[in-house]
Scaffold this active site. Structure first.
Site, PDB file in Angstrom:
ATOM      1  N   ASP A   1       0.841  -1.197   0.000  1.00 44.20           N
ATOM      2  CA  ASP A   1       0.000   0.000   0.000  1.00 44.20           C
ATOM      3  C   ASP A   1       0.875   1.245   0.000  1.00 44.20           C
ATOM      4  O   ASP A   1       2.017   1.208   0.466  1.00 44.20           O
ATOM      5  CB  ASP A   1      -0.846   0.065   1.277  1.00 44.20           C
ATOM      6  CG  ASP A   1      -1.788  -1.110   1.414  1.00 44.20           C
ATOM      7  OD1 ASP A   1      -2.138  -1.708   0.388  1.00 44.20           O
ATOM      8  OD2 ASP A   1      -2.165  -1.412   2.559  1.00 44.20           O
TER       9      ASP A   1
HETATM   10  N1  URA Z   1      -1.031  -5.835   4.054  1.00 41.00           N
HETATM   11  C1  URA Z   1      -1.485  -4.574   4.065  1.00 41.00           C
HETATM   12  O1  URA Z   1      -2.477  -4.270   4.717  1.00 41.00           O
HETATM   13  N2  URA Z   1      -0.835  -3.650   3.340  1.00 41.00           N
HETATM   14  C2  URA Z   1       0.265  -3.907   2.633  1.00 41.00           C
HETATM   15  O2  URA Z   1       0.826  -3.017   2.016  1.00 41.00           O
HETATM   16  C3  URA Z   1       0.746  -5.233   2.631  1.00 41.00           C
HETATM   17  C4  URA Z   1       0.071  -6.173   3.355  1.00 41.00           C
END
Ligand code: URA
Length: 222
Positions: A81
């Protein structure tokens, strides 16, 4: 003492002076496959918050490719993310990418999450034994959960927890922690199979070593 490696090419002992095609032939030294194809690129980036895991952004935000500033066509292996930091592999090795990201290969990803609230036995049990309902076919269970620290603050308790997971739906860790009422405040990926983030500075990147590439190959049976 010079150690003599046992070299196998396509399953047979190599002969002295034998020529190989690095793009096609499978070469093993002492039982470990060696990736010799010079066109294959492997970068490890410690992604900073605010950088997006894509190769191009129509909105002009900084992408992971902008950070490593290379022109070879490499692609991120999986995604983090925009707010997540940490280990991101970028490569043009399609088969390795496929195997590292496909759930059937069950490659463990490790995340360190700072969360609001404390993490006691009940939460750990829910995360690892009972399972968490994310609205998917099966309940989600983490492979392992380790509490790394906790503190009381004026705004409430905080905990730092390390999770091993081998699934990859979007926002998995944030959704899971939200489901146990421990919202994520900061999230860092620290491991992918045998590959570890180590002490790289946020925003820095480096080439993988040959040993790291070999270890990834072994992890996914290549
Ligand atoms: N899980 C998440 O919530 N975000 C990420 O970026 C990777 C795994």
């Amino acid at each position: 003492m010079v150690r003599q490696g046992r070299v196998i090419v396509n399953g047979d002992f190599a002969e002295l002076g034998q020529r190989i095609d690095s793009a096609v032939d499978r070469v093993e030294v002492d039982g470990l496959r060696v990736q010799l194809d010079p066109t294959k690129q492997y970068f490890l980036l410690n992604k900073a918050e605010g950088v997006i895991t894509t190769t191009k952004d129509p909105e002009g935000r900084t992408t992971v490719l902008d950070v490593i500033g290379i022109h070879e066509r490499v692609f991120p292996v999986g995604r983090l993310d925009i707010a997540t930091e940490g280990l991101l592999l970028l490569t043009n090795d399609g088969e390795l990418t496929h195997r590292l990201t496909h759930p059937s290969f069950e490659v463990t990803k490790t995340y360190v999450a700072e969360v609001a609230g404390s993490i006691g036995r009940g939460v750990i049990r829910k995360l690892t034994v009972t399972g968490v309902d994310l609205g998917e076919e099966e309940l989600f269970k983490a492979d392992a959960v380790r509490v790394l620290g906790s503190r009381k603050g004026p705004g409430g308790n905080r905990a730092v927890v390390e999770l091993d997971v081998h699934e990859g739906p979007k926002h998995l860790v944030r959704r899971v922690m939200e489901a146990v009422d421990r919202p994520v405040l900061r999230l860092v990926r620290t491991g992918m199979g045998p590959l570890k983030l180590g002490r790289m500075k946020t925003g820095s990147y480096r080439h993988l070593t040959q040993a790291e590439v070999d270890a990834l190959y072994r992890e996914v049976g290549l």
